[in-house]
Design a protein around this motif. Sequence first.
Motif, PDB file in Angstrom:
ATOM      1  N   ASP A  13       0.807  -1.224   0.000  1.00  0.00           N
ATOM      2  CA  ASP A  13       0.000   0.000   0.000  1.00  0.00           C
ATOM      3  C   ASP A  13       0.837   1.270   0.000  1.00  0.00           C
ATOM      4  O   ASP A  13       0.324   2.361   0.259  1.00  0.00           O
ATOM      5  CB  ASP A  13      -0.955   0.002   1.199  1.00  0.00           C
ATOM      6  CG  ASP A  13      -0.222  -0.183   2.534  1.00  0.00           C
ATOM      7  OD1 ASP A  13       1.029  -0.139   2.547  1.00  0.00           O
ATOM      8  OD2 ASP A  13      -0.907  -0.376   3.553  1.00  0.00           O
ATOM      9  N   GLY A  14       2.138   1.112  -0.266  1.00  0.00           N
ATOM     10  CA  GLY A  14       3.009   2.270  -0.369  1.00  0.00           C
ATOM     11  C   GLY A  14       3.528   2.819   0.933  1.00  0.00           C
ATOM     12  O   GLY A  14       4.237   3.831   0.944  1.00  0.00           O
ATOM     13  N   ARG A  15       3.195   2.175   2.055  1.00  0.00           N
ATOM     14  CA  ARG A  15       3.641   2.692   3.351  1.00  0.00           C
ATOM     15  C   ARG A  15       5.037   2.243   3.726  1.00  0.00           C
ATOM     16  O   ARG A  15       5.574   2.654   4.742  1.00  0.00           O
ATOM     17  CB  ARG A  15       2.666   2.269   4.448  1.00  0.00           C
ATOM     18  CG  ARG A  15       1.328   2.967   4.403  1.00  0.00           C
ATOM     19  CD  ARG A  15       0.475   2.600   5.600  1.00  0.00           C
ATOM     20  NE  ARG A  15      -0.006   1.218   5.540  1.00  0.00           N
ATOM     21  CZ  ARG A  15      -0.650   0.613   6.539  1.00  0.00           C
ATOM     22  NH1 ARG A  15      -0.836   1.267   7.687  1.00  0.00           N
ATOM     23  NH2 ARG A  15      -1.078  -0.624   6.397  1.00  0.00           N
ATOM     24  N   GLY A  16       5.644   1.368   2.927  1.00  0.00           N
ATOM     25  CA  GLY A  16       6.959   0.857   3.270  1.00  0.00           C
ATOM     26  C   GLY A  16       6.849  -0.323   4.211  1.00  0.00           C
ATOM     27  O   GLY A  16       5.754  -0.715   4.627  1.00  0.00           O
ATOM     28  N   PRO A  17       7.974  -0.908   4.589  1.00  0.00           N
ATOM     29  CA  PRO A  17       7.940  -2.077   5.474  1.00  0.00           C
ATOM     30  C   PRO A  17       7.295  -1.748   6.825  1.00  0.00           C
ATOM     31  O   PRO A  17       7.594  -0.715   7.440  1.00  0.00           O
ATOM     32  CB  PRO A  17       9.427  -2.438   5.645  1.00  0.00           C
ATOM     33  CG  PRO A  17      10.104  -1.849   4.462  1.00  0.00           C
ATOM     34  CD  PRO A  17       9.349  -0.584   4.163  1.00  0.00           C
ATOM     35  N   LEU A  27       6.398  -9.146   0.131  1.00  0.00           N
ATOM     36  CA  LEU A  27       5.013  -8.732  -0.044  1.00  0.00           C
ATOM     37  C   LEU A  27       4.101  -9.665   0.741  1.00  0.00           C
ATOM     38  O   LEU A  27       4.100 -10.879   0.530  1.00  0.00           O
ATOM     39  CB  LEU A  27       4.645  -8.780  -1.531  1.00  0.00           C
ATOM     40  CG  LEU A  27       3.205  -8.424  -1.890  1.00  0.00           C
ATOM     41  CD1 LEU A  27       2.921  -6.947  -1.608  1.00  0.00           C
ATOM     42  CD2 LEU A  27       2.927  -8.761  -3.357  1.00  0.00           C
ATOM     43  N   ALA A  28       3.312  -9.109   1.656  1.00  0.00           N
ATOM     44  CA  ALA A  28       2.376  -9.899   2.459  1.00  0.00           C
ATOM     45  C   ALA A  28       0.957  -9.687   1.943  1.00  0.00           C
ATOM     46  O   ALA A  28       0.500  -8.554   1.788  1.00  0.00           O
ATOM     47  CB  ALA A  28       2.463  -9.505   3.925  1.00  0.00           C
ATOM     48  N   LEU A  29       0.260 -10.772   1.676  1.00  0.00           N
ATOM     49  CA  LEU A  29      -1.125 -10.744   1.218  1.00  0.00           C
ATOM     50  C   LEU A  29      -1.961 -11.634   2.129  1.00  0.00           C
ATOM     51  O   LEU A  29      -1.432 -12.568   2.734  1.00  0.00           O
ATOM     52  CB  LEU A  29      -1.226 -11.247  -0.222  1.00  0.00           C
ATOM     53  CG  LEU A  29      -0.462 -10.452  -1.288  1.00  0.00           C
ATOM     54  CD1 LEU A  29      -0.576 -11.146  -2.640  1.00  0.00           C
ATOM     55  CD2 LEU A  29      -0.983  -9.028  -1.380  1.00  0.00           C
ATOM     56  N   LYS A  49       8.033  -7.637  -5.642  1.00  0.00           N
ATOM     57  CA  LYS A  49       7.947  -6.213  -5.342  1.00  0.00           C
ATOM     58  C   LYS A  49       6.497  -5.735  -5.259  1.00  0.00           C
ATOM     59  O   LYS A  49       6.200  -4.776  -4.546  1.00  0.00           O
ATOM     60  CB  LYS A  49       8.716  -5.400  -6.382  1.00  0.00           C
ATOM     61  CG  LYS A  49       8.176  -5.523  -7.798  1.00  0.00           C
ATOM     62  CD  LYS A  49       9.011  -4.699  -8.773  1.00  0.00           C
ATOM     63  CE  LYS A  49       8.451  -4.796 -10.189  1.00  0.00           C
ATOM     64  NZ  LYS A  49       9.254  -3.991 -11.155  1.00  0.00           N
ATOM     65  N   ASP A  50       5.598  -6.381  -6.012  1.00  0.00           N
ATOM     66  CA  ASP A  50       4.194  -5.968  -5.988  1.00  0.00           C
ATOM     67  C   ASP A  50       3.330  -7.108  -6.540  1.00  0.00           C
ATOM     68  O   ASP A  50       3.829  -8.179  -6.913  1.00  0.00           O
ATOM     69  CB  ASP A  50       3.975  -4.675  -6.771  1.00  0.00           C
ATOM     70  CG  ASP A  50       4.487  -4.740  -8.202  1.00  0.00           C
ATOM     71  OD1 ASP A  50       4.476  -5.845  -8.793  1.00  0.00           O
ATOM     72  OD2 ASP A  50       4.886  -3.698  -8.750  1.00  0.00           O
ATOM     73  N   ARG A  51       2.024  -6.861  -6.632  1.00  0.00           N
ATOM     74  CA  ARG A  51       1.091  -7.901  -7.065  1.00  0.00           C
ATOM     75  C   ARG A  51       1.325  -8.318  -8.515  1.00  0.00           C
ATOM     76  O   ARG A  51       1.229  -9.503  -8.851  1.00  0.00           O
ATOM     77  CB  ARG A  51      -0.345  -7.407  -6.879  1.00  0.00           C
ATOM     78  CG  ARG A  51      -0.772  -7.309  -5.411  1.00  0.00           C
ATOM     79  CD  ARG A  51      -2.090  -6.559  -5.256  1.00  0.00           C
ATOM     80  NE  ARG A  51      -2.613  -6.664  -3.900  1.00  0.00           N
ATOM     81  CZ  ARG A  51      -2.189  -5.943  -2.870  1.00  0.00           C
ATOM     82  NH1 ARG A  51      -1.206  -5.045  -3.055  1.00  0.00           N
ATOM     83  NH2 ARG A  51      -2.707  -6.099  -1.671  1.00  0.00           N
ATOM     84  N   ALA A  52       1.609  -7.359  -9.372  1.00  0.00           N
ATOM     85  CA  ALA A  52       1.876  -7.691 -10.773  1.00  0.00           C
ATOM     86  C   ALA A  52       3.103  -8.580 -10.902  1.00  0.00           C
ATOM     87  O   ALA A  52       3.130  -9.511 -11.723  1.00  0.00           O
ATOM     88  CB  ALA A  52       2.052  -6.410 -11.591  1.00  0.00           C
ATOM     89  N   ASP A  53       4.102  -8.342 -10.083  1.00  0.00           N
ATOM     90  CA  ASP A  53       5.334  -9.119 -10.110  1.00  0.00           C
ATOM     91  C   ASP A  53       5.073 -10.578  -9.737  1.00  0.00           C
ATOM     92  O   ASP A  53       5.694 -11.493 -10.282  1.00  0.00           O
ATOM     93  CB  ASP A  53       6.352  -8.500  -9.147  1.00  0.00           C
ATOM     94  CG  ASP A  53       7.752  -9.064  -9.306  1.00  0.00           C
ATOM     95  OD1 ASP A  53       8.109  -9.473 -10.417  1.00  0.00           O
ATOM     96  OD2 ASP A  53       8.483  -9.090  -8.301  1.00  0.00           O
TER      97      ASP A  53
END
Length: 413
Positions: free
Chosen positions: A14-18, A48-50, A374-378
């Motif tokens: 969500d862009g907040r960093g770790p 990345l945590a989901l 790095k993100d969901r697309a990755d």
Amino acid sequence: MTIDTVIRRANLGDGRGPLDIAIAGTRIADIAPGIRCEAAEIDLGGRLALPGLVDTHVHLDKACLDDRCPCGGSLQEAVKSVSEAKKRFTEEDVYARAARALEMAIAHGTNRMRTHVEVDPRVGLTSLRALHRLKRDYAWAIDLQLCVFPQEGLLDDPGCDEVLVSALDLGADLVGGAPYIDDDSHGQIARIFDLAVERDLDVDLHLDFSLDAASLDVDEVCRQAERRGWGGRTAIGHVTKLSALPPERLDAYARRLAGAGVAVTVLPATDLFLMGRDATENVPRGVAPAHRLAREGVRCSAATNNLRNPFTPYGDGSLVRMANLFANVAQLAGEEDLAACLDLVTGSAARLMGLADYGIAVGGPATFVAFDAKDRADVVAGIVQPEIGFKDGRQSFHRPPARLNRPEAPHKD
């Protein structure tokens, strides 16, 4: 409140960093940077945590039959082959094969699942009893919904209605069907909705599983969902006929589905394997365009369906692989579209299943998985498998990354 575990340096995307995730018992107590406390620690190192992967449509009861059933034929041949095999199912056999498939899925990050369970005069309640045990025994790692349904017809299969009612008496989370098997498909749809309303159960149907788009049962399902007030409680799977529609007709059906609150699940592996078998060239893909439906407001998911049986003779339980397969079929690329493909097996799939507690939030369940991406697309582009997962505050699996064993550098004299 006593903090039991702190998950360090999680990337929530969500862009907040770790951020750190503090866990107390089975719930998330806090999410913040640099949480200070005396507790066990696990460092995700910025992974990345989901909340986890959600499989909305799978058949655990007939998984791993490839060693006893011929594979490689049509849909009709697959139904016939499994029908014969079901006559010899035992609870122990179903449990063992289903557990094998379930453990594959858990190790690939799935922590919520809806499994369709066949009940009919041939198998009776054998598979359902086995999966009730499985649901209980694996609750430490995965939440399992049981959807009972007749695979080989309902109205045209004498005695099947009685077995289906007995299955509902034994206990099920949903009721489903395969209307295209009966001569009177609308009659089966009406009967399934009758049972759903009578017992206050959601509906999940196998529907329109061919490429002949002259007529679709989607219309009748939408009509029944609206008439019964079952919008938001009805899902349909496969719907391969939608892949054969011209754009303007597809858009009309998308609006119809969205308006009626009927969700759609695509099964890329099975639908690719079974559809278009009579084509000798320009073979159709036969996978419903979930991305286009979703853009019109239809709640959509992509799911596994079958593992290692005549309907799909391969598979490893990875929903990330399924999201990537759908991206290939739909010819999608770019960050936004690939992230939307992952949503088909995460957030959108959770909404389809009505999971109110899905998410990583303070007060919510400490249930999530972590990817070195790095993100969901990755995740989708790289078919990245999760490395670690937690269910209700407890670590449920660990998949260490592969390590290359490089040769030692030669010594110089």
